[in-house]
Every structure is written in C-alpha cells, then in structure tokens.
Design a protein around this motif. Structure first.
Motif, PDB file in Angstrom:
ATOM      1  N   GLU A   9       0.854  -1.199   0.000  1.00  0.00           N
ATOM      2  CA  GLU A   9       0.000   0.000   0.000  1.00  0.00           C
ATOM      3  C   GLU A   9       0.882   1.240   0.000  1.00  0.00           C
ATOM      4  O   GLU A   9       1.961   1.236   0.590  1.00  0.00           O
ATOM      5  N   LEU A  11       0.782   4.524   1.770  1.00  0.00           N
ATOM      6  CA  LEU A  11       0.058   5.121   2.898  1.00  0.00           C
ATOM      7  C   LEU A  11       0.090   6.638   2.740  1.00  0.00           C
ATOM      8  O   LEU A  11       1.103   7.288   3.000  1.00  0.00           O
ATOM      9  N   SER A  18       3.748   0.659   2.721  1.00  0.00           N
ATOM     10  CA  SER A  18       3.456  -0.227   3.860  1.00  0.00           C
ATOM     11  C   SER A  18       4.620  -1.183   4.114  1.00  0.00           C
ATOM     12  O   SER A  18       4.852  -1.591   5.237  1.00  0.00           O
TER      13      SER A  18
END
Ligand code: S6P
Ligand code: ZN
Length: 195
Positions: A9, A11, A18
């Motif tokens: 991900e 973030l 991530s």
C-alpha cells in the motif's frame, strides 16, 4: 529476498509504503556542495539541519530482470532562492532508464546527459516522467508548502553514480523569482570537469 509476487500500500497520510527495506533521510548537511548560495546554506545549517528529502525503497537483486522501487519525498524549502532538491545521479550503467510517477505536490525532474543537453519535466499528481537511458536526474520541490511525493522504478542492475554530479553539478538551477519558479544557469556547473 522474497522471490514471490507481492503487493504493497501507499500510505497517503504518512507518505510512505506499507513495506520497504530502507528509509533514508537526507539532511541539509549531506548536500553541502549542491546548493549555489553558500552563505544561505551555512546560515540555514547553523539554525538546525532540516531534512531535505527522504526515500523509502524496496530493494531487489541487482539484476536486469528486477525492478527496485520506492517513494521519494522532497520537503518544501529553499536555500536562498534555490528550491530543495535531491543530490541527483546518473545510473552507473548508462543504458538504464527510470520511471517517476508523481503522487503529490509540484516539482520538476531536471535531467541532463553527457552531451550537455538538459530537460526539465514538470511533476504534478498523475503525471509520469520517463528518464531515458543516459540522463542524470534530480527532483526539485517548487511548492512553498507541500511535500513532493513520487514513486520511482528502475532496473536492478542500474547502479548509482553520484560522483559525476558532485564533480560537475547540473547545468541548470531552479530558483524562486517573483513568486514563481525559474530555470536559470547554474553557477555550480563546471563546463570542464576540473575538480
Ligand atoms: C534511484 C531513483 C530515486 C532516487 C531518489 C533520491 O535510481 O532515482 O530513488 O535515488 O529520488 O535521489 P538521489 O539523487 O539522492 O538518489
Ligand atoms: Zn535513478
């Protein structure tokens, strides 16, 4: 090293991935010979040593088939009139390209080749820049307030050559002038590599 496919991900709130292997923070003191205005540089350093940029990187084996990638975050700021920027580098293997994809902010990707040509491509959200093989590259944040966040991907065997830029600099410098950014001739550029 994980040789399986994987996902990660971005973030958004923290401007990081991530999953990553390294998080490098580059303070102003690590960019000593890159900014043009030495007086402004020393003054700023005395007042503290701000982080100019950060890199989160997912390492991959140094082979042609692999794609190391990560996030580069250049914070807003200036040394004198010159905007915060990365050190900049050529790839050691000159025949390797790179992709930058802008996620946030406003900046430029300044590129130059060994024939003395230069190009500055704008970085804005959803804009990508293709760094062709043989072009050195540096990212510059021209926003006064926002981080410049880019995703980068490059071939595993590229390698990084910082010394050519440390010796000769970039041809151009990005400076604030009359409330906007301008590309000007850099006083740091050495037409002949004498250093
Ligand atoms: C690597 C890629 C980026 C930069 C990062 C920091 O090939 O171009 O990960 O490393 O933007 O810049 P620099 O010039 O300090 O490596
Ligand atoms: Zn690169």
């Amino acid at each position: 090293m994980n040789m399986q496919p994987f996902g990660a991900e971005i973030l958004d709130s923290e401007n990081r991935l991530s999953h990553f292997n390294t998080h490098v923070r580059r303070p102003l003191s690590s960019l000593r010979d890159h900014f043009a205005d030495q007086t402004a540089f020393s003054r700023m350093l005395q007042a503290g040593d701000p982080i100019v940029y950060e890199v989160y990187e997912v390492h991959r084996p140094a082979t042609a088939g692999e794609l190391p990638h990560g996030l580069s975050i250049v914070h807003p700021g200036r040394v004198g009139d010159e905007y915060f920027m990365t050190k900049g580098h050529f790839h050691t293997v000159r025949g390797t390209a790179e992709i930058y994809y802008c996620l946030k902010g406003h900046g430029l990707l300044l590129m130059q080749n060994e024939a003395g040509e230069w190009v500055a491509e704008e970085l804005r959200p959803r804009r990508l820049v293709y760094v062709a093989p043989g072009w050195a590259h540096r990212s510059i944040n021209v926003s006064e307030t926002e981080d410049l966040v880019t995703l980068f991907v490059y071939p595993g065997h590229a390698g990084h050559d910082y010394s050519s830029i440390e010796r000769r600099g970039f041809l151009k410098s990005i400076q604030r002038d009359d409330g906007t950014f301008r590309v000007v001739d850099s006083p740091k550029w050495c037409a002949v590599a004498e250093k």
